[in-house]
Write a protein that holds these residues in place. Structure first.
Motif, PDB file in Angstrom:
ATOM      1  N   UNK A   1      -0.681  12.809   1.601  1.00  0.00           N
ATOM      2  CA  UNK A   1       0.733  12.443   1.520  1.00  0.00           C
ATOM      3  C   UNK A   1       1.132  12.160   0.071  1.00  0.00           C
ATOM      4  N   UNK A   2       0.277  11.461  -0.662  1.00  0.00           N
ATOM      5  CA  UNK A   2       0.555  11.148  -2.075  1.00  0.00           C
ATOM      6  C   UNK A   2       0.595  12.430  -2.905  1.00  0.00           C
ATOM      7  N   UNK A   3      -0.363  13.325  -2.666  1.00  0.00           N
ATOM      8  CA  UNK A   3      -0.396  14.585  -3.417  1.00  0.00           C
ATOM      9  C   UNK A   3       0.873  15.396  -3.165  1.00  0.00           C
ATOM     10  N   UNK A   4       1.250  15.522  -1.898  1.00  0.00           N
ATOM     11  CA  UNK A   4       2.446  16.312  -1.556  1.00  0.00           C
ATOM     12  C   UNK A   4       3.692  15.721  -2.211  1.00  0.00           C
TER      13      UNK A   4
ATOM     14  N   UNK B   1       5.981  15.651   8.305  1.00  0.00           N
ATOM     15  CA  UNK B   1       5.173  14.472   7.966  1.00  0.00           C
ATOM     16  C   UNK B   1       3.714  14.862   7.813  1.00  0.00           C
ATOM     17  N   UNK B   2       3.002  14.139   6.960  1.00  0.00           N
ATOM     18  CA  UNK B   2       1.583  14.419   6.767  1.00  0.00           C
ATOM     19  C   UNK B   2       0.814  13.916   7.988  1.00  0.00           C
TER      20      UNK B   2
ATOM     21  N   UNK C   1       0.880  -1.177   0.000  1.00  0.00           N
ATOM     22  CA  UNK C   1       0.000   0.000   0.000  1.00  0.00           C
ATOM     23  C   UNK C   1       0.911   1.218   0.000  1.00  0.00           C
ATOM     24  N   UNK C   2       1.022   1.921  -1.135  1.00  0.00           N
ATOM     25  CA  UNK C   2       1.895   3.094  -1.173  1.00  0.00           C
ATOM     26  C   UNK C   2       1.469   4.150  -0.161  1.00  0.00           C
ATOM     27  N   UNK C   3       2.439   4.876   0.361  1.00  0.00           N
ATOM     28  CA  UNK C   3       2.258   5.931   1.364  1.00  0.00           C
ATOM     29  C   UNK C   3       1.861   5.366   2.727  1.00  0.00           C
TER      30      UNK C   3
ATOM     31  N   UNK D   1      -5.735   7.734 -16.022  1.00  0.00           N
ATOM     32  CA  UNK D   1      -6.286   6.683 -15.160  1.00  0.00           C
ATOM     33  C   UNK D   1      -5.964   6.872 -13.691  1.00  0.00           C
ATOM     34  N   UNK D   2      -6.254   5.819 -12.919  1.00  0.00           N
ATOM     35  CA  UNK D   2      -5.930   5.837 -11.497  1.00  0.00           C
ATOM     36  C   UNK D   2      -4.453   5.525 -11.321  1.00  0.00           C
ATOM     37  N   UNK D   3      -3.983   5.647 -10.078  1.00  0.00           N
ATOM     38  CA  UNK D   3      -2.592   5.379  -9.764  1.00  0.00           C
ATOM     39  C   UNK D   3      -2.551   4.699  -8.404  1.00  0.00           C
ATOM     40  N   UNK D   4      -1.607   3.789  -8.216  1.00  0.00           N
ATOM     41  CA  UNK D   4      -1.571   3.019  -6.962  1.00  0.00           C
ATOM     42  C   UNK D   4      -1.388   3.899  -5.726  1.00  0.00           C
TER      43      UNK D   4
END
Length: 303
Positions: free
Chosen positions: A150-153, A266-267, A81-83, A207-210
């Motif tokens: 966190x992914x956006x940042x 950190x987020x 699970x990324x992030x 598309x989506x992204x993991x």
């Protein structure tokens, strides 16, 4: 002719929750962590029993396991699970596998692009089933809004040679009125509100992204019975307890360093609050709805 995989489209995976093998854990120091673990396991199991009528697999088994990494020496399956601490988890798997002496000197690129670790979908069907039924399966999750921010940042607030030209350009083109030529050319400077418009758009320009896909679609926790559920919020103690459970070397501990942008804050829940202020009430509700299953499955409180 019929695909040799089609027979597995209708396969059932065991709905039973296996007891965790705790024979390698010595002493009472892990008692609290273990109690929390048992609560998480039974919560997810009960949730899945209630909401999932054990329909036939919605897709081929090979697709269901495409995010799962295999460590054969200690018989571990880890769904990425990324992030949620995945870079350091992959470092740990490399050490367990004998591919590195220490988790601390493995670079980010080596972890993600080095192709050192094998995924479960690279095995034949019999080997996939054997591992699913006999290995210790783990997943580490994170509060969905924290994971999203966190992914956006990470991907849009720092220079990035993939996310800016691929996602950034498409997002700015579709959701920014009167975008200037520079922004359209580089895809840099995506605003959080624009990113959320993309996320919620059923006709997304890309598309989506993991990194922001729902955990329910990355790891299928109601179809694959995970033996151990770690959380980013208690990452180090969960990870170290898991390492004891599988009989990892005593000196191996989960790395505490932040993988990239180490000087950034950190987020946290407070950081998330600042980002959510940029959205309308409706956008906030729709974003929550988007991750609703993840909130329910892993017992996270709504923001």
């Amino acid at each position: 002719s019929e695909s040799p995989l089609s027979q597995f489209r209708g396969a059932y995976l065991s709905p039973e929750l296996r007891p965790l093998n705790k024979s390698l854990v010595k002493g009472g120091e892990w008692k609290d962590v273990d109690n929390t673990q048992e609560k998480r396991r039974s919560f997810l199991h009960d949730f899945c029993k209630k909401y999932n009528s054990r329909k036939k697999l919605p897709t081929h088994l090979v697709h269901l396991v495409s995010r799962i990494y295999v460590e054969d020496r200690h018989k571990v399956l880890y769904c990425e699970v990324p992030k949620a601490g995945c870079s350091n988890w992959k470092r740990i798997l490399m050490v367990l596998n004998g591919l590195a002496a220490s988790a601390h000197n493995i670079s980010h690129d080596d972890v993600h692009y080095g192709k050192h670790l094998r995924k479960l979908d690279s095995y034949d069907l019999k080997a996939i089933y054997t591992r699913l039924n006999t290995y210790t399966k783990t997943i580490f999750v994170r509060d969905p809004m924290e994971r999203l921010v966190s992914a956006f940042r990470d991907k849009f607030e720092h220079p990035n040679s993939y996310y800016h030209p691929v996602f950034g350009k498409a997002i700015i083109k579709k959701y920014r009125h009167n975008a200037n030529e520079e922004a359209l050319k580089t895809g840099s400077g995506v605003k959080f509100k624009e990113f959320i418009q993309y996320l919620l758009d059923s006709h997304r320009p890309v598309g989506m992204d993991i990194h922001w896909e729902q955990v329910s679609k990355l790891c299928y926790p109601c179809l694959i019975n995970y033996d151990f559920i770690g959380k980013f919020e208690t990452l180090e103690e969960d990870a170290d307890y898991f390492l004891r459970l599988i009989g990892a070397p005593a000196e191996l501990e989960f790395p505490k360093f932040k993988d990239r942008h180490s000087s950034d804050e950190r987020t946290s829940a407070e950081v998330v609050r600042q980002y959510l202020k940029e959205l309308s009430e409706e956008e906030r509700q729709l974003t929550y709805d988007f991750y609703y299953l993840d909130y329910l499955m892993f017992n996270y409180t709504s923001p």
